[in-house]
Enzyme design. Structure first.
Site, PDB file in Angstrom:
ATOM      1  N   THR A 139     -52.801  47.984  24.130  1.00 49.34           N
ATOM      2  CA  THR A 139     -51.743  48.934  24.486  1.00 49.34           C
ATOM      3  C   THR A 139     -51.909  49.510  25.884  1.00 49.34           C
ATOM      4  OG1 THR A 139     -53.004  50.724  23.450  1.00 49.34           O
ATOM      5  CG2 THR A 139     -51.373  49.590  22.078  1.00 49.34           C
TER       6      THR A 139
ATOM      7  N   GLY B 255     -51.235  50.527  29.368  1.00 48.72           N
ATOM      8  CA  GLY B 255     -50.069  50.562  30.247  1.00 48.72           C
ATOM      9  C   GLY B 255     -48.731  50.538  29.539  1.00 48.72           C
ATOM     10  N   THR B 256     -48.707  50.914  28.265  1.00 47.12           N
ATOM     11  CA  THR B 256     -47.433  50.872  27.549  1.00 47.12           C
ATOM     12  C   THR B 256     -46.409  51.849  28.121  1.00 47.12           C
ATOM     13  OG1 THR B 256     -48.432  52.358  25.919  1.00 47.12           O
ATOM     14  CG2 THR B 256     -48.356  50.022  25.366  1.00 47.12           C
ATOM     15  N   GLY B 257     -46.865  53.045  28.500  1.00 46.28           N
ATOM     16  CA  GLY B 257     -45.936  54.028  29.045  1.00 46.28           C
ATOM     17  C   GLY B 257     -45.327  53.575  30.352  1.00 46.28           C
ATOM     18  N   CYS B 258     -46.163  53.035  31.236  1.00 47.02           N
ATOM     19  CA  CYS B 258     -45.661  52.516  32.513  1.00 47.02           C
ATOM     20  C   CYS B 258     -44.698  51.356  32.289  1.00 47.02           C
ATOM     21  CB  CYS B 258     -46.821  52.065  33.387  1.00 47.02           C
ATOM     22  SG  CYS B 258     -47.919  53.394  33.913  1.00 47.02           S
TER      23      CYS B 258
END
Length: 521
Positions: free
Chosen positions: A221, A223-226
């Site tokens: 997971t 870098g999921t937000g980016c």
């Protein structure tokens, strides 16, 4: 960005020394050099949308905000990277105040996770989905932005038994409506026995929407937000409205996580995932069948497709010309009369003319929440817009190849005449099947399979929905539904009439004589 169909440029606001075990160090580039990077990107190629990520100091925030104003950026997605998915602090404490003062008032959308939303609101606790809704409203006012998306991945598992009745993960719907009223063509589907979900909350300034996705059990997971914020910016840059852009980006991220869950790269807890899974699958080379675990995450929502196949209008340029009406006028009238899906059918138009016709009706379909499908031409669908689907026949490009070209989010339909063709289309990733000809017709010159043949196809295709095609008129429209079809596809009964809207209304009224609940169960 390439996986989302756009070309991206980048200005590096912070250099990190990090791996799957954590963030070890952050280096801030000199501000004059950062300014040169931004200018180099925006003065040459330009941008339809900009997304900001890690801005480590207030000075960097102020510089980026000044450049956004200087270059008159029209669409800005601000990912207020304060706390990583793994819990690492990625910016100075004063950055939150700088974001609210200088950058978020310029934003089209901000995308904080729960810890970041709490920090931007001065430490207010966010422990439930209702808290997320309240925080999204408060944050929009505090940030001065157009919309707020609070990502719910940090929230404790959201179990079925704990959800209000109107949460049906994974789906996308306003929080104060029932799922049946959702009009998003691209909401992904869940396994029927879904046990928990991740719920994001979007407040667009008018409505609060809860976007639920099945939780993917994986440590990949990083870098999921980016990734989500970048994908949203990509979809906005292609012209999608806010809600549809967020939904499409969320689907992309969810599919990437699911397709990467078997990977194991690195020694730490925060491992990478395959952003380009549809281009280069790390674990398999063939497209999975519809009923393999997880396949529901790689095609359009079966419940939505099933519902929208109810009255499927297929246009005919000759009939429209004969009656002196444009394609746009014909489609507008059909939708006003009750058409739930539209296919633009052009057998002789060149690519440019076909594309122009599709683009002329796309705003009409989008405004009504009606899916738009292109007959045969994958290239035209890809060029027309990110929410345009394709219907292919047995002599066109194989459905498995079409699915690879379209990616996971667009609707794909396939014409079939036999159980064998139905099983193959199902395996190849079709979202629905068009079965027929059920009756003899002037537009379907292929052999008639009749109602018994239709019933066999419907049984073999399940759970993929089937729409009946060929020779269907208002008088005989109920029999295909009783044979197992979820809807009817019609041409001349609508577009051969003098009044398309009235003809569609009459057919819709006829179809409603069959108990709808038996068709959507």
């Amino acid at each position: 960005m390439m996986a989302c169909g756009v070309f991206g440029t980048c200005a590096v606001t912070a250099l990190t020394a990090q791996n799957t075990q954590g963030v070890h160090s952050v280096h801030v580039p000199p501000l004059p050099f950062l300014a040169q990077q931004i200018d180099a990107c925006l003065e040459d190629i330009g941008s339809h949308a900009v997304k900001t990520g890690m801005l480590p100091t207030p000075a960097v925030v102020e510089l980026v905000a000044s450049k956004i104003r200087e270059h008159k950026v029209e669409q800005l997605v601000v990912d207020p990277v304060l706390v990583s998915t793994s819990g690492h602090a990625l910016a100075e404490d004063s950055v939150a105040k700088a974001l609210l003062r200088h950058l978020t008032p310029l934003a089209t959308l901000i995308t904080p996770n729960i810890p970041e939303a709490s920090a931007l609101l001065g430490g207010s606790p966010i422990q439930t989905i209702d808290d997320m809704e309240a925080a999204a409203k408060a944050l929009r006012e505090a940030a001065g932005c157009q919309a707020v998306l609070i990502k719910g991945g940090h929230l404790a598992n959201h179990k079925d038994e704990d959800k209000p009745a109107h949460i049906q993960p994974p789906s996308t719907l306003p929080s104060n409506t029932q799922q049946e009223e959702s009009t998003l063509a691209n909401a992904p589907a869940a396994k029927h026995k879904q046990t928990d979900a991740v719920v994001d909350v979007l407040f667009d300034g008018r409505l609060v929407h809860r976007l639920a996705r099945a939780r993917v059990d994986t440590a990949n997971t990083h870098g999921t937000g980016c990734t989500l914020a970048s994908a949203i910016a990509a979809e906005l840059s292609k012209g999608l409205p806010m809600l549809q852009a967020v939904d499409a980006a969320s689907q992309y991220l969810h599919a990437a996580l699911w397709n990467s869950k078997a990977s194991h790269i690195g020694k730490g807890a925060q491992r990478p995932f395959n952003h380009g899974w549809m281009l280069a699958d790390w674990h398999r080379r063939t497209f999975p069948s519809y009923n393999v675990e997880g396949m529901a995450h790689q095609t359009a929502d079966p419940k939505f497709v099933r519902r929208m196949l109810w009255l499927y209008a297929v246009t005919d340029p000759d009939l429209n010309q004969r009656h002196g009406r444009s394609l746009r006028n014909a489609v507008t009238a059909a939708i006003a009369g009750g058409a739930t899906m539209v296919q633009v059918r052009e057998k002789s138009a060149c690519g440019g003319a076909f594309l122009a016709e599709v683009k002329s009706v796309l705003p009409v379909c989008r405004a009504a929440g009606v899916p738009l499908i292109v007959n045969d031409r994958v290239d035209v669908a890809l060029a027309a817009g990110p929410d345009v689907g394709v219907h292919v026949g047995q002599e066109d490009i194989p459905a498995s190849e079409v699915r690879q070209l379209l990616g996971p989010n667009r609707i794909l339909g396939v014409t079939v005449k036999s159980v064998e063709e139905a099983l193959r289309a199902k395996q190849d990733g079709a979202d629905y099947l068009g079965a027929g000809a059920v009756y003899a017709s002037s537009t379907k010159d292929s052999g008639v399979i009749g109602l018994p043949g239709l019933a066999k196809v419907c049984t073999a295709a399940a759970p993929v929905p089937v729409v009946a095609i060929g020779g269907i008129q208002t008088a005989n429209a109920l029999e295909p539904l009783r044979a197992g079809a979820v809807g009817v596809a019609v041409v001349s009964v609508l577009f051969g009439a003098d009044d398309v809207q009235e003809a569609t209304r009459k057919l819709s009224a006829r179809l409603q004589q069959v108990e709808q609940k038996s068709l959507v169960a």
